[in-house]
Motif scaffolding. Structure first.
Motif, PDB file in Angstrom:
ATOM      1  N   GLY A  12       0.669  -0.989  -0.133  1.00 38.76           N
ATOM      2  CA  GLY A  12      -0.442  -0.312   0.020  1.00 38.76           C
ATOM      3  C   GLY A  12       0.713   1.510   0.236  1.00 38.76           C
ATOM      4  N   LEU A  13       0.081   2.408   0.695  1.00 43.84           N
ATOM      5  CA  LEU A  13       1.117   3.408   0.376  1.00 43.84           C
ATOM      6  C   LEU A  13       2.227   3.605   1.609  1.00 43.84           C
ATOM      7  CD1 LEU A  13      -2.209   6.197   0.797  1.00 43.84           C
ATOM      8  CD2 LEU A  13      -0.578   4.940  -1.383  1.00 43.84           C
ATOM      9  N   ALA A  14       2.079   3.457   2.518  1.00 41.42           N
ATOM     10  CA  ALA A  14       3.518   2.716   3.553  1.00 41.42           C
ATOM     11  C   ALA A  14       4.620   1.783   3.145  1.00 41.42           C
ATOM     12  CB  ALA A  14       2.818   2.409   5.015  1.00 41.42           C
ATOM     13  N   GLU A  33       2.682  -8.349  -1.939  1.00 47.29           N
ATOM     14  CA  GLU A  33       1.923  -8.656  -1.727  1.00 47.29           C
ATOM     15  C   GLU A  33       0.439  -8.669  -2.227  1.00 47.29           C
ATOM     16  OE1 GLU A  33      -0.349  -5.350  -1.716  1.00 47.29           O
ATOM     17  OE2 GLU A  33      -2.192  -6.485  -2.167  1.00 47.29           O
ATOM     18  N   CYS A  53     -10.343   4.725  -0.957  1.00 41.10           N
ATOM     19  CA  CYS A  53     -11.417   5.734  -1.125  1.00 41.10           C
ATOM     20  C   CYS A  53     -11.368   7.247  -1.381  1.00 41.10           C
ATOM     21  CB  CYS A  53     -12.355   5.736   0.744  1.00 41.10           C
ATOM     22  SG  CYS A  53     -13.807   6.719   0.826  1.00 41.10           S
ATOM     23  N   SER A  54     -11.274   7.902  -1.383  1.00 37.62           N
ATOM     24  CA  SER A  54     -11.276   9.192  -1.659  1.00 37.62           C
ATOM     25  C   SER A  54      -9.939   9.724  -2.779  1.00 37.62           C
ATOM     26  CB  SER A  54     -10.992  10.661  -0.445  1.00 37.62           C
ATOM     27  OG  SER A  54     -10.267  11.487  -1.152  1.00 37.62           O
ATOM     28  N   ILE A 123       1.566 -13.042   2.799  1.00 36.51           N
ATOM     29  CA  ILE A 123       1.828 -13.796   4.071  1.00 36.51           C
ATOM     30  C   ILE A 123       1.016 -13.183   5.424  1.00 36.51           C
ATOM     31  CG2 ILE A 123       3.376 -12.948   5.711  1.00 36.51           C
ATOM     32  CD1 ILE A 123       4.524 -13.716   2.795  1.00 36.51           C
ATOM     33  N   SER A 141      -4.930  -8.725   6.841  1.00 36.15           N
ATOM     34  CA  SER A 141      -5.908 -10.099   6.482  1.00 36.15           C
ATOM     35  C   SER A 141      -5.796 -10.695   7.413  1.00 36.15           C
ATOM     36  CB  SER A 141      -5.122 -11.205   5.621  1.00 36.15           C
ATOM     37  OG  SER A 141      -3.830 -11.331   5.348  1.00 36.15           O
ATOM     38  N   GLN A 340      -0.752   2.865   8.261  1.00 33.28           N
ATOM     39  CA  GLN A 340      -1.974   3.015   9.466  1.00 33.28           C
ATOM     40  C   GLN A 340      -2.114   2.594  10.449  1.00 33.28           C
ATOM     41  OE1 GLN A 340      -5.165   4.402   8.090  1.00 33.28           O
ATOM     42  NE2 GLN A 340      -6.042   3.654   9.458  1.00 33.28           N
ATOM     43  N   GLY A 346      -5.462   8.668   8.289  1.00 34.40           N
ATOM     44  CA  GLY A 346      -5.109   8.888   6.752  1.00 34.40           C
ATOM     45  C   GLY A 346      -3.741   8.436   5.941  1.00 34.40           C
ATOM     46  N   TYR A 347      -4.139   8.301   4.327  1.00 35.18           N
ATOM     47  CA  TYR A 347      -2.743   8.392   3.399  1.00 35.18           C
ATOM     48  C   TYR A 347      -1.710   8.970   3.032  1.00 35.18           C
ATOM     49  CZ  TYR A 347      -7.117   7.645   0.482  1.00 35.18           C
ATOM     50  OH  TYR A 347      -8.672   6.762  -0.197  1.00 35.18           O
TER      51      TYR A 347
END
Ligand SMILES: Cc1cc2nc3c(=O)[nH]c(=O)nc-3n(C[C@H](O)[C@H](O)[C@H](O)COP(=O)(O)OP(=O)(O)OC[C@H]3O[C@@H](n4cnc5c(N)ncnc54)[C@H](O)[C@@H]3O)c2cc1C
Length: 441
Positions: A12-14, A33, A53-54, A123, A141, A340, A346-347
């Motif tokens: 993801g983003l992180a 991933e 989402c946004s 994983i 997950s 997160q 937040g993103y």
């Protein structure tokens, strides 16, 4: 697993930001991933770095808190920010992106790096590696969450976020509220907003009528009795709130010399006393309704919200007791956490904790030590909030806002002026930190 490479779980983003920070310093990365083999209930795209989402990463104004965090991340060569800048769509002063182009941009960029390996698999056990970065996000997950529960102890892993609104201290009307603890026990640590019977009845009516956020299918939250939404309590009976979180017992309003009919209690959110939360006011009201209804509380008529209340699915750990200030698991420092799952929200905030985890892991590989960024910076303030939160067991996720930056000793000033000064100080302190650790691009 590729030997010698840092293992990152979660693209993801992180996870993507952490990967890039390691790659740009010459380290090899093996990213796992689970998409497209397995999707969380909210993820839909096959690509890495999906915005679930946004498509907005909030304000770009360098004198707003999200804008300051962006500026700091750009100074540290953030992949997420560079992809966002390249795929921005018109959105006034906000940074919003074309989500497909953004995600594709991040994925293509990483795949083009020679030391980067991507495996599309879930994983389920904590991998063994030197080091490992766990960045599986708010919808980690189930199998991995179970392994985490075993590693950390169930009490240190949360699955729902029941958050009460947080307000900025200097926007509370101190002439209407009063400091006290019930029955004068201990120090007077609570700010109490007194309500008359008529004000209480009207407030309850607004709570019942206010628009609520509908639960998503995967958020079939069975509320714990201990943290019921305030509007659910209101619906239980005319006086349930007045006997619950709004009970006035043991409190006397010094302005009238009487016990109020009901009170809303505010408790310090940080040791600097710049932020207060509304005790027991977790809610599913929409954000505009929270603003409208909570501003009917005496003393909060013009209050600014640092974060709104909410209740939603969110896997995160109790970072204050589990992590060092370098995002490493105290009981197994080979394991880093990012995103997160560390308790930011937040993103942008998630990407920021990926950026720091990537840098901290790089320094470990280089046999060097990276001190945390100063808590006068947006990056340092978020890191400080999650790893040193004074909230104890009540630790709850946080967005970036000026209230968590180290305060400075200046007299009263206008909000705009104060934010401009905080932003300027943050960037100066960040530059010193960058220079000290030779982090220049
Ligand atoms: C429904 C929802 C809506 C949100 N909306 C917003 C919003 O509008 N704005 C905002 O700023 N924030 C929003 N957030 C909050 C949050 O900031 C984002 O979820 C953000 O994407 C978190 O970044 P992350 O990198 O920590 O996790 P994610 O971006 O979720 O990335 C985690 C990745 O790990 C993968 N993964 C999970 N488990 C495993 C496993 N066992 N093995 C391998 N891979 C795994 C997932 O597939 C995912 O790709 C929202 C959160 C949720 C849940």
């Amino acid at each position: 697993m590729k030997s010698g490479a840092v293992i990152i779980v979660g693209g993801g983003l992180a996870g993507c930001e952490a990967a890039w920070q390691l790659l740009r310093r010459g380290h090899a990365v093996h990213l796992y991933e689970m998409k497209p083999r397995r999707f969380s209930p909210a993820h839909k795209m096959e690509t890495l770095a999906e915005l679930v989402c946004s498509n907005s990463l909030k304000s770009n104004d360098p004198e707003s808190a999200p804008g300051l965090l962006k500026t700091e991340m750009r100074e540290l060569c953030s992949l997420i920010l560079s992809a966002a800048d390249q795929t921005a769509v018109a959105a006034g002063s906000a940074l919003a992106v074309d989500r497909n182009a953004f995600a594709r941009g991040v994925e293509d960029f990483l795949l083009a790096q020679k030391n980067f390996t991507l495996s599309r698999e879930e994983i389920t056990e904590i991998p063994v590696g030197e080091p490992v970065i766990l960045a599986t996000g708010p919808l980690t997950s189930d199998a991995l969450a179970q392994s985490l529960g075993v590693l950390l102890g169930g009490d240190y892993l949360y699955f729902y976020d029941a958050v009460a609104p947080i307000v900025e201290a200097d926007s509370i009307d101190m002439t209407k509220v009063f400091w006290a603890s019930r029955y004068d026990r201990g120090t007077p640590d609570y700010l109490n907003c007194p309500l008359s019977e008529a004000q209480y009845r009207n407030f309850r009516k607004e709570l019942l009528a206010g628009e609520k956020v509908a639960a998503r299918s995967f958020e079939d939250v069975r509320h714990f009795e201990g943290c019921l939404p305030v509007e659910v309590l209101a619906a239980r009976g005319e006086d349930t709130l007045a006997f619950g979180p709004m009970k006035p017992v043991g409190l006397v309003d010094p302005h009238t010399g009487l016990r109020p009919f009901a009170v809303v209690q505010l408790r310090r959110e940080n040791s600097a006393g710049t932020l207060f939360n509304l005790v027991g006011f977790q809610t599913k009201l929409t954000w505009p309704e929270q603003t409208r209804i909570f501003r009917t509380i005496p003393g909060l008529e013009n209050v600014r919200f640092a974060r709104m209340g909410s209740i939603h699915r969110n896997t995160y750990i109790h970072s204050p007791s589990l992590l060092t200030d370098a995002l490493r698991l105290k009981k197994n420092p080979a394991i880093f956490f990012a995103g997160q799952i560390t308790g930011v929200e937040g993103y942008l905030e998630s990407a920021a904790m990926g950026l720091l985890a990537g840098l901290f892991a790089s320094f470990v590989l280089e046999g060097a030590t990276l001190s945390p960024p100063p808590s006068s910076t947006a990056l340092g303030a978020l890191l400080h909030y999650i790893t040193a939160a004074e909230s104890g067991k009540d630790f709850q996720p946080m967005n970036i806002n000026f209230g968590i930056l180290a305060p400075f000793a200046r007299g009263k000033m206008r909000k705009k002026e104060k934010h401009a000064l905080l932003a300027r100080r943050a960037l100066e302190d960040l530059d010193d930190w960058i220079t000290t650790h030779h982090l220049q691009q």
